[in-house]
Design a protein around this motif. Structure first.
Motif, PDB file in Angstrom:
ATOM      1  N   ALA A  21       1.216  -1.868   0.017  1.00  0.00           N
ATOM      2  CA  ALA A  21      -0.281   0.141   0.213  1.00  0.00           C
ATOM      3  C   ALA A  21       0.709   1.150  -0.003  1.00  0.00           C
ATOM      4  CB  ALA A  21      -0.885   0.255   1.078  1.00  0.00           C
ATOM      5  N   THR A  25      -2.740   6.042  -0.218  1.00  0.00           N
ATOM      6  CA  THR A  25      -4.240   4.946   0.362  1.00  0.00           C
ATOM      7  C   THR A  25      -3.917   4.314   1.600  1.00  0.00           C
ATOM      8  OG1 THR A  25      -3.009   3.469  -2.122  1.00  0.00           O
ATOM      9  CG2 THR A  25      -4.136   1.855  -0.105  1.00  0.00           C
ATOM     10  N   VAL A  56      -9.283  -1.870  -1.988  1.00  0.00           N
ATOM     11  CA  VAL A  56      -7.006  -2.136  -2.607  1.00  0.00           C
ATOM     12  C   VAL A  56      -6.754  -3.457  -2.625  1.00  0.00           C
ATOM     13  CG1 VAL A  56      -5.319  -1.544  -1.430  1.00  0.00           C
ATOM     14  CG2 VAL A  56      -6.686  -0.143  -0.935  1.00  0.00           C
TER      15      VAL A  56
END
Length: 85
Positions: A21, A25, A56
């Protein structure tokens, strides 16, 4: 005891589940963590956290994104059991 930062809880969770990530994010997910302290599965805030984590994971083409996102959300909330800021 000092409260954990939501960003740190997210970062630790993504590392534990071996999911990548970027910082942006994580920043986007922070507000969902902060308002999702109640683990009640019917809680709208909890569901929003799970849904956003699933998004995600789906973007990264991770199998079982729905199941993993729930496990991640639970782990995050365990880290934030004393609250997150």
């Amino acid at each position: 005891m000092k409260k954990m930062r939501a960003h740190d809880a997210l970062r630790k969770t993504f590392l534990k589940f071996n999911v990548q990530a970027d910082p942006y994010t994580l920043m986007e997910l922070e507000s969902f963590v902060i308002i999702s302290r109640n683990k009640d599965k019917n809680n709208k805030n909890y569901q929003s956290l799970v849904s956003n984590l699933e998004l995600v994971l789906t973007r990264q083409e991770i199998d079982n994104a729905k199941d993993i996102s729930k496990k991640m959300a639970d782990f995050i909330l365990d880290l934030c059991k004393d609250g997150c800021e």
